[in-house]
Every structure is written in C-alpha cells, then in structure tokens.
Design an enzyme around this catalytic site. Sequence first.
Site, mmCIF file in Angstrom:
data_model
loop_
_atom_site.group_PDB
_atom_site.id
_atom_site.type_symbol
_atom_site.label_atom_id
_atom_site.label_comp_id
_atom_site.label_asym_id
_atom_site.label_seq_id
_atom_site.Cartn_x
_atom_site.Cartn_y
_atom_site.Cartn_z
ATOM 1 N N LYS A 45 0.856 -1.190 0.000
ATOM 2 C CA LYS A 45 0.000 0.000 0.000
ATOM 3 C C LYS A 45 0.892 1.240 0.000
ATOM 4 O O LYS A 45 1.886 1.295 0.734
ATOM 5 C CB LYS A 45 -0.893 0.016 1.259
ATOM 6 N N SER A 46 0.537 2.224 -0.815
ATOM 7 C CA SER A 46 1.353 3.434 -0.859
ATOM 8 C C SER A 46 1.511 4.001 0.544
ATOM 9 O O SER A 46 0.519 4.226 1.248
ATOM 10 C CB SER A 46 0.706 4.476 -1.769
ATOM 11 N N ASN A 71 -13.621 4.262 -5.374
ATOM 12 C CA ASN A 71 -13.035 4.364 -4.042
ATOM 13 C C ASN A 71 -12.556 5.768 -3.764
ATOM 14 O O ASN A 71 -12.158 6.501 -4.680
ATOM 15 C CB ASN A 71 -11.882 3.356 -3.873
ATOM 16 N N CYS A 130 -2.501 9.579 -6.816
ATOM 17 C CA CYS A 130 -3.641 9.333 -5.922
ATOM 18 C C CYS A 130 -4.683 10.433 -6.117
ATOM 19 O O CYS A 130 -4.372 11.610 -5.951
ATOM 20 C CB CYS A 130 -3.220 9.293 -4.459
ATOM 21 N N LYS A 164 3.911 5.500 -10.689
ATOM 22 C CA LYS A 164 2.512 5.121 -10.938
ATOM 23 C C LYS A 164 1.809 6.347 -11.490
ATOM 24 O O LYS A 164 1.743 7.398 -10.829
ATOM 25 C CB LYS A 164 1.862 4.656 -9.633
ATOM 26 N N ILE A 192 -2.612 2.119 -15.442
ATOM 27 C CA ILE A 192 -3.051 3.393 -14.914
ATOM 28 C C ILE A 192 -3.445 3.262 -13.437
ATOM 29 O O ILE A 192 -3.717 2.157 -12.965
ATOM 30 C CB ILE A 192 -4.297 3.920 -15.693
ATOM 31 N N ASN A 193 -3.503 4.395 -12.746
ATOM 32 C CA ASN A 193 -4.210 4.454 -11.465
ATOM 33 C C ASN A 193 -5.714 4.493 -11.781
ATOM 34 O O ASN A 193 -6.114 4.442 -12.947
ATOM 35 C CB ASN A 193 -3.770 5.701 -10.693
ATOM 36 N N GLY A 221 -11.752 -1.174 -12.465
ATOM 37 C CA GLY A 221 -12.492 -2.339 -12.959
ATOM 38 C C GLY A 221 -12.881 -2.218 -14.422
ATOM 39 O O GLY A 221 -12.334 -1.403 -15.177
ATOM 40 N N GLY A 249 -5.480 -2.017 -14.751
ATOM 41 C CA GLY A 249 -6.768 -1.410 -15.058
ATOM 42 C C GLY A 249 -7.673 -2.301 -15.883
ATOM 43 O O GLY A 249 -7.316 -2.736 -16.977
ATOM 44 N N GLY A 271 -6.554 -4.846 -9.549
ATOM 45 C CA GLY A 271 -7.025 -4.056 -8.421
ATOM 46 C C GLY A 271 -8.441 -4.426 -8.036
ATOM 47 O O GLY A 271 -8.684 -5.260 -7.168
HETATM 48 O O1 RRO Z 1 -5.937 5.490 -1.000
HETATM 49 C C1 RRO Z 1 -6.575 5.877 -2.007
HETATM 50 O O2 RRO Z 1 -7.619 6.530 -1.912
HETATM 51 C C2 RRO Z 1 -6.110 5.602 -3.378
HETATM 52 C C3 RRO Z 1 -4.799 5.770 -3.800
HETATM 53 BR BR1 RRO Z 1 -3.394 6.242 -2.664
HETATM 54 C C4 RRO Z 1 -4.472 5.586 -5.174
HETATM 55 O O3 RRO Z 1 -3.335 5.739 -5.631
HETATM 56 N N1 RRO Z 1 -5.486 5.245 -6.014
HETATM 57 C C5 RRO Z 1 -6.750 5.066 -5.589
HETATM 58 O O4 RRO Z 1 -7.634 4.746 -6.405
HETATM 59 N N2 RRO Z 1 -7.055 5.247 -4.260
#
Ligand code: RRO
Length: 312
Positions: A45-46, A71, A130, A164, A192-193, A221, A249, A271
């Site tokens: 986790k970041s 999210n 993020c 990322k 991708i994020n 998704g 992704g 993810g």
């Molecule tokens: O923790 C998050 O809300 C989050 C992060 Br750090 C991210 O890089 N990507 C994401 O979809 N949620």
Amino acid sequence: MQLTANIQNYHFNHILLNAAGVMCQTTTELDTVLTSKYTGSVVTKSATPAVRPGNPSPRYYELNHGLGTINSMGLPNEGFDYYMNYVSAKKTDKPIFFSIAGLSKQENIDMLHQLQDADFDGLIELNLSCPNVPGKPQTGYDFEATEQILTEAFAFFTKPLGVKLPPYFDIVHFDDIAAVLNKFPLAFVNTINSIGNGLVIDENTDTVVIKPKAGFGGIGGTLVKATALANVRALRNRLNTTIKIIGTGGVTTGRDVYDHILCGADLVEVGSQLAIEGINVFERLETELTEILTAKGYTSLDDVRGQLKVIS
Ligand code: RRO
C-alpha cells in the site's frame, strides 16, 4: 508455458500481482499476495511518512453488473516504517515493490532517501496519481512538477525506481508525459491508477455511494479497461525500451491480461477484481491466459508482447 517478465535485473516468474491499495495494507494481506503460487510479486500500500487513517466511510463501493468500483480511501496506510520493517524482514525469491505516496514533494524525497540508505533490495514505485486526498491534485497531471520531483530524486537515488501514473486522455498528453519520463533512468512506469473523480449514484436513494469529496472517487475495474489499454499502448510506443511497463486497469479475465500484454505490458496488476473476488483471482486469470496462449499456439509471452495489430 513461459509466463515471465524482467525489469532490469529483477526476474518475475509470474506476471500478475496486486495493484497498490488492494490486499496490501497489512502484513497479513501482503503475505497472502506474496505467497500465492500465481503471483510474481506484491506491491505495498502506498506509504506516507506517518500512519494515516484515510477518509471517512463509506469510501469503497462495488458497482452493479460487475462494472467496477469507486473508491476514495484517502491513502490509509500503516506508515513508512511499517512497510520498511515488512520488506526488510521478508525472506522471498519474489522481487517486492515498495510504493510511496508522500503528501508533498519533500515527503517523497525524504522517503526516497530512507529507501536509498536501507537494506531493501526490491523496486520502488513512486505514486504520482492518488486522486483521493482532498485538496491535493494528482502530480502526474502536472508535467513540470513531475519533472521536478524526478530531477530531485535521480540526483541521489540509484535503486530501481518507477512511477505510478494517472490515466491520460489526449494524444498531446501522452507525448508530453513520455517526453518528461524519457529524461530519466526509470525502471518502469505503471499505468493506470484509477480514473479520478468519477461519480456513482445509488438508484434507490438518489444518493452518492461514497462519503468523501461529496461522492467523487477513483473508478476501477471493467469500466476503465479501454483507457488502461490506451495508456499502456501509447506509452509503450513512446517510452525508451529500457523503461518497462506495468499494465493496470480493467483486468477481470485472462483475455484482459492478454490484451494488456498485446499493448506492451511486462507485468499486469489486478485491483478491483482482486478486491471483489479475493486471492483466487490470480489462479483463474493465469489459467485463462494460458488457455488463450495455448489455443493460439504460443509458448511464451514474448510471442505476444507489444504485437497488437492495427488496420492498414
Ligand atoms: O488510497 C486511495 O484513496 C487511493 C490511492 Br493512494 C491511489 O493511488 N489510487 C486510488 O484509487 N485510491
């Protein structure tokens, strides 16, 4: 079947792993992904320098009909030292990705200094994308800020570093971000994020489905697959060949993994579908991928990687 990949001198015996944020906040979750027979790695986790509880709940929601997720976790994590302790103590043959997401450039530089000096011998992923920290824009959409942080990082950082990225949506932005990234000895980019700041509505109540940012959150998704593939493909066509690509992704089937590889991905991350289905997703995806490769007569992913055809 040869389902392997390399990033610099790191070898991966399987190409699948979790996407940062899913099943990777605690040591138990990290071990679950790391010890799966069907993963090549795990990404943590970041991390921020200190522990963060993240945003208020509800902050995660699964859309109907398997469309994906939204999210706004808000970077909940156990803090940099927790993940450093985990990776330092871990005995494994799999290379590990250590993800960091400081809330400022200085926080990222400070964590990179600690990683540079630490015993850790895996890869480092700098999360520039993020979408969910209120008041903090995604650095990956600011090309000057991205160049600035990479300039400062590579002034001292010698370990394998990747970034990322957020999804890009315009050809000029693919050109511009690639031009920045090609200035640096990056080991990889991860694209991708989640697609930031989507909005999902509950039909029964006419209400948003997550609480933070009045319902705005990152989409993952099935909904994001086309954008993910475009980003893998566009960056593969623009980046130096020494920069490997992690495709993330929209992966819910073996065909989705195959499509990421066709576009040029080296590794593929899961993810939303990992969150929905659990750890057995990796066995299913690898089995489905193997069936596709076998049916097409391939024995190695090298036969497929980057081989997407266009219409002439
Ligand atoms: O923790 C998050 O809300 C989050 C992060 Br750090 C991210 O890089 N990507 C994401 O979809 N949620």
